[in-house]
Each structure stands twice: as structure tokens, then as C-alpha cells.
Design an enzyme around this catalytic site. Structure first.
Site, PDB file in Angstrom:
ATOM      1  N   PHE A  54      -0.825   0.028  -3.675  1.00 48.42           N
ATOM      2  CA  PHE A  54      -1.518   0.155  -4.963  1.00 48.42           C
ATOM      3  C   PHE A  54      -0.564  -0.182  -6.089  1.00 48.42           C
ATOM      4  O   PHE A  54       0.508   0.404  -6.201  1.00 48.42           O
ATOM      5  CB  PHE A  54      -2.065   1.576  -5.162  1.00 48.42           C
ATOM      6  CG  PHE A  54      -2.886   1.698  -6.424  1.00 48.42           C
ATOM      7  CD1 PHE A  54      -4.207   1.274  -6.461  1.00 48.42           C
ATOM      8  CD2 PHE A  54      -2.327   2.212  -7.588  1.00 48.42           C
ATOM      9  CE1 PHE A  54      -4.955   1.361  -7.626  1.00 48.42           C
ATOM     10  CE2 PHE A  54      -3.071   2.307  -8.760  1.00 48.42           C
ATOM     11  CZ  PHE A  54      -4.390   1.880  -8.777  1.00 48.42           C
ATOM     12  N   LYS A  83       3.856   6.441 -15.271  1.00 49.70           N
ATOM     13  CA  LYS A  83       3.468   7.814 -14.974  1.00 49.70           C
ATOM     14  C   LYS A  83       4.445   8.862 -15.545  1.00 49.70           C
ATOM     15  O   LYS A  83       4.358   9.172 -16.728  1.00 49.70           O
ATOM     16  CB  LYS A  83       3.250   7.984 -13.467  1.00 49.70           C
ATOM     17  CG  LYS A  83       2.009   7.215 -12.978  1.00 49.70           C
ATOM     18  CD  LYS A  83       1.430   7.744 -11.687  1.00 49.70           C
ATOM     19  CE  LYS A  83       0.040   7.185 -11.440  1.00 49.70           C
ATOM     20  NZ  LYS A  83      -0.022   6.088 -10.492  1.00 49.70           N
ATOM     21  N   ASP A 124       7.893  -0.949  -6.832  1.00 46.73           N
ATOM     22  CA  ASP A 124       6.941  -0.276  -7.718  1.00 46.73           C
ATOM     23  C   ASP A 124       7.233   1.220  -7.621  1.00 46.73           C
ATOM     24  O   ASP A 124       6.862   1.876  -6.650  1.00 46.73           O
ATOM     25  CB  ASP A 124       5.513  -0.594  -7.273  1.00 46.73           C
ATOM     26  CG  ASP A 124       4.470   0.131  -8.122  1.00 46.73           C
ATOM     27  OD1 ASP A 124       4.836   1.086  -8.840  1.00 46.73           O
ATOM     28  OD2 ASP A 124       3.293  -0.247  -8.047  1.00 46.73           O
TER      29      ASP A 124
HETATM   30  C1  LIG Z   1      -0.636   4.749 -10.733  1.00 49.48           C
HETATM   31  C2  LIG Z   1       0.064   3.583 -10.127  1.00 49.48           C
HETATM   32  C3  LIG Z   1       0.007   2.305 -10.711  1.00 49.48           C
HETATM   33  C4  LIG Z   1      -0.879   1.992 -11.881  1.00 49.48           C
HETATM   34  O1  LIG Z   1      -0.475   2.645 -13.040  1.00 49.48           O
HETATM   35  P1  LIG Z   1      -1.478   2.667 -14.299  1.00 49.48           P
HETATM   36  O2  LIG Z   1      -0.701   3.385 -15.340  1.00 49.48           O
HETATM   37  O3  LIG Z   1      -2.709   3.381 -13.852  1.00 49.48           O
HETATM   38  O4  LIG Z   1      -1.772   1.258 -14.651  1.00 49.48           O
HETATM   39  C5  LIG Z   1       0.755   1.303 -10.140  1.00 49.48           C
HETATM   40  N1  LIG Z   1       1.528   1.532  -9.063  1.00 49.48           N
HETATM   41  C6  LIG Z   1       1.607   2.733  -8.474  1.00 49.48           C
HETATM   42  C7  LIG Z   1       2.505   2.928  -7.292  1.00 49.48           C
HETATM   43  C8  LIG Z   1       0.868   3.801  -8.974  1.00 49.48           C
HETATM   44  O5  LIG Z   1       0.926   4.996  -8.372  1.00 49.48           O
END
Ligand SMILES: *Cc1c(COP(=O)(O)O)cnc(C)c1O
Length: 406
Positions: free
Chosen positions: A141, A255, A226
Site C-alpha cells: 500500500f 503519518k 515507504d
Molecule cells: C497510509 C499509508 C500511505 C498513504 O498515506 P496518505 O497520507 O493516506 O496518503 C502510504 N504508504 C503507507 C505504507 C501507508 O501506511
């Protein structure tokens, strides 16, 4: 509850909001530490942390003071100018990590978008237009923009939005042979979450990440981590790559970086950053003074030995108790994850029912998350009080008790 002419309630969501979310039946109105109160005055313990965002709980005094102090000084100025909070936070992130340069933006998806665009631009500049392929892991994700849903590779998020972005392939996570077979000199980047968060709180194997690093080097591909969910202390290290000792070329953070205020960042080296010359990329709000003032306060608190060792101690408290609850009630027998990103993997009999567990927990007064249909996820504040851990898990136990008695 007194009725006001402007009073709103959950039912208004269905009347006024785009229905892309399905929020809970109650509406939170206030938070303090790891406790939240809804409109009716009911109190809940928060082990969800706004989906791994509220890294220091709700209304942490240092964050409130950083935000309100900056609010009286300068809110927004655009990137036609730089500003002091952005420069301070940028310098501190560089001092704390492998990175030499920082790009600020507003969300995880946007930080990843910057990572992917940078990887393609670097490859284009250095090797030519044929080197643009991105390899990512199945079930990962990376956000909800068109580029990031395509890299994420979960059909439920990427299908039905017109033509796919070209040059993206997916390989099974933690499978080095599969990556070896897929990577080539046309690969510009390999993108991975050090722990797959939304995909089920699945940590990478140490040997896998080391092998991925070597394959990237052999093919002149950038390694992009990420760390939107795993970064900023979540795993008990400032970033998860530090836990593994495998250093990426580019890293995304969001986050927890703002502790609840929207901010994100792409971190990279000076040599790679030099490919984003003036005009190649940008965003109006990136490096916003309010966001960066809060981010700086978060980093100052999180990047300390006391806080990070506290995460490891809390991890143990959660894990020990959750493993016991799993045994006792039979819903799950595997608890996985690092630091305060934990997943309870539901057994066959409970597979697909994570949402049911989450709803039962909320009914008992504790907010937890799911990570896909088969994993119950915990992502509490990194400073959650031991008494709140105790009480929250007692409520969680009551939920399991009800579910299994039913
Ligand atoms: C939450 C998340 C995203 C997306 O972040 P947003 O602020 O919702 O755009 C991308 N990568 C990972 C691993 C995430 O947990």
C-alpha cells in the site's frame, strides 16, 4: 446533550459526504492522551492512533504549544519563499537519518509520488528513457493517487480508473528469488514497505532486505522504502531501516511525522536530489510553517533514547498480553510486528472477520484497527500510559469474550 441549531450527527454523513468512507456510528469530539470522547460523552481508549498518526496521543502539550505559537506568527508563505520551521525540521531530519536532502509535502501518497517521480527522473537523466520500470510488492500500500494505487498493486484500489500507469510490476513480498527474476537493467526502482502495514502488519525478513539492496545496486536501481507507517519511532527505531541496517536511497515519511497535523516528506541523498531542479516538482503547501513547526516538536520528542526504548517496553507489554488472549479465546495465535505496530493474525475460523472484532472492541470502549480482513492491528500512541494499555486490553478481552460466547 443540548440541541443547537448547528448541531450535527452521524446521520449527516450520509446526507452530505461522498460515501467513500463508512465511519463508525459514533462521532469523536475530544481527545486527551490515549483517550477519546464521543458526542454522548462516552470515553474510549485509543489503540488506533488515527491509523498510526497520533504518535504522541491527542493534544500533547508540546505539540499544542508548537502549533499555537506558530499560528500567531506565520501560517503560510508558499515555496516562493522558504521559512524557518521548514529549515529547522529539514536540518533535523538530515542530522537524524541517512538523508542529505528533504522534500516536504502533505500526505503519504504525495511523498511516494515524489519518490517514484524522482526515481524515474534520475534513471532518465543517467541512463535514458528505457529505464523506467518500478518493481513493488504484491499486497503493498502506497496511497490513493493514480500512480500510488498502481504501484501498490491491490486490484481493489487500482482497477476501474482507466488505463494503468505503465512499467510497474509486482512480485511476492519476502521472496528474493522472485525479485531476482523480475529485476533488470530497465528497473529504475524497487519500492518496499519494511513492514507491510495495510497489507497485514507483515515484517520483511532481514536477509530479504539485504538481498534487495544488493540486487538494486547490481542493476543501478534505486531502493525506495515507504516508511509512511513504519517511520518516526513506530518500530522502536526512528525509522525501520535502522532496525534492519539496510539503507535505502529514497524514503517516504508521513503519518506520525506530524502527530496528527498533515505533513509528509521525501528523504534522499544530495546526488539524487540534484535531479529535482527548480520547476521539476512541487506543491503549494509543502513545507507549510504550521505543519513543520509541529513536525519539529514531534521529532524532538520521538528521537530520544528514552522514548524509543519506551516503545520497545510497551511492545512487550502488548505482545505478552495479546498472545495470552489469543491462546485463551482462540481467535488468533500469531502476533507479529515491531514496536507499536502490531497485528493479530486471525485463525481460519475467524478469517475475514477483522472488522467484526474491531466493532466489538469499539462497543467495549477501545478503538483498534484492521489491516486487511484477516488481521487486527494495534497502532497506539508511542507514549500510551501503562494504565491505559492495561485498561484498553481489558476492554479488548471483554470484546473477545462476547464474540466467542455469541
Ligand atoms: C497510509 C499509508 C500511505 C498513504 O498515506 P496518505 O497520507 O493516506 O496518503 C502510504 N504508504 C503507507 C505504507 C501507508 O501506511
Amino acid at each position: 446533550m443540548s440541541v443547537q441549531h448547528d448541531a450535527v450527527q452521524r446521520a449527516d454523513f450520509d446526507q452530505f459526504m461522498v460515501p467513500n468512507y463508512a465511519p463508525a456510528a459514533f462521532v469523536p469530539v475530544r481527545g486527551q492522551g490515549s483517550r477519546v470522547w464521543d458526542q454522548s460523552g462516552r470515553e474510549l481508549i485509543d489503540f488506533a492512533g488515527g491509523i498510526a498518526v497520533n504518535v504522541l496521543g491527542h493534544c500533547h502539550p508540546a505539540l499544542v504549544s508548537a502549533l499555537t505559537e506558530q499560528a500567531g506568527r506565520l501560517w503560510h508563505i508558499s515555496n516562493v519563499f522558504t521559512n524557518e520551521p521548514a529549515l529547522r525540521l529539514g536540518r533535523k531530519l538530515v542530522e537524524a537519518t541517512f538523508a542529505e536532502r528533504v522534500f516536504f509535502c502533505n500526505s503519504g501518497a504525495e511523498a511516494n509520488e515524489a519518490c517514484f517521480k524522482l526515481a524515474r527522473r534520475v534513471a532518465h537523466d543517467r541512463f535514458g528513457p528505457q529505464k523506467y520500470e518500478i518493481i513493488a510488492a504484491t499486497n503493498s500500500f502506497h496511497g490513493r493517487t493514480l500512480f500510488t494505487v498502481n504501484v501498490g498493486g491491490q486490484p481493489k484500489y487500482s482497477d476501474g480508473f482507466g488505463p494503468k500507469i505503465e512499467g510497474i510490476t509486482h512480485v511476492p513480498y519476502n521472496d528474493l528469488e522472485a525479485l531476482k527474476a523480475a529485476i533488470s537493467d530497465k528497473t529504475c526502482a524497487v519500492v518496499l514497505e519494511p513492514i507491510q502495514g495495510e497489507g497485514g502488519v507483515l515484517p520483511a525478513d532481514q536477509t530479504y532486505l539485504q538481498g534487495v539492496r544488493e540486487l538494486c545496486d547490481a542493476h543501478n536501481a534505486l531502493l525506495v522504502f515507504d516508511e509512511v507507517q513504519t517511520g518516526m519511532g513506530r518500530t522502536g527505531e526512528l525509522f525501520a531501516y535502522m532496525h534492519y541496517g539496510v539503507v535505502p536511497d529514497v524514503l517516504s515519511s508521513a503519518k506520525s511525522l506530524g502527530g496528527g497535523f498533515p505533513i509528509a516528506a521525501m528523504l534522499t541523498t544530495a546526488a539524487l536530489a540534484s535531479h529535482f531542479t527548480p520547476g521539476t516538482h512541487g506543491t503549494t503547501y509543502g513545507g507549510n510553517p504550521l505543519a513543520c513547526a509541529v513536525g519539529e516538536a514531534v521529532l524532538d520528542i520521538v528521537n530520544t533514547p528514552e522514548l524509543l526504548s519506551g516503545v520497545k517496553a510497551r511492545h512487550q507489554a502488548f505482545r505478552t498480553r495479546l498472545e495470552a488472549l489469543g491462546q485463551q479465546y482462540g481467535l488468533f495465535d500469531q502476533v507479529r510486528g515491531l514496536g507499536l505496530l502490531l497485528g493479530c493474525v486471525l485463525n481460519d475460523a475467524w478469517k475475514g472477520k477483522a472488522k467484526q472484532v474491531l466493532d466489538a472492541a469499539a462497543a467495549e470502549g477501545v478503538m483498534v484497527l484492521q489491516a486487511g480482513p484477516d488481521v487486527v492491528r494495534f497502532a497506539p500512541s508511542l507514549v500510551v500510559e501503562p494504565a491505559d494499555i492495561e485498561e484498553g486490553l481489558a476492554r479488548f478481552e471483554r470484546a473477545l469474550n462476547k464474540l466467542t460466547a455469541a
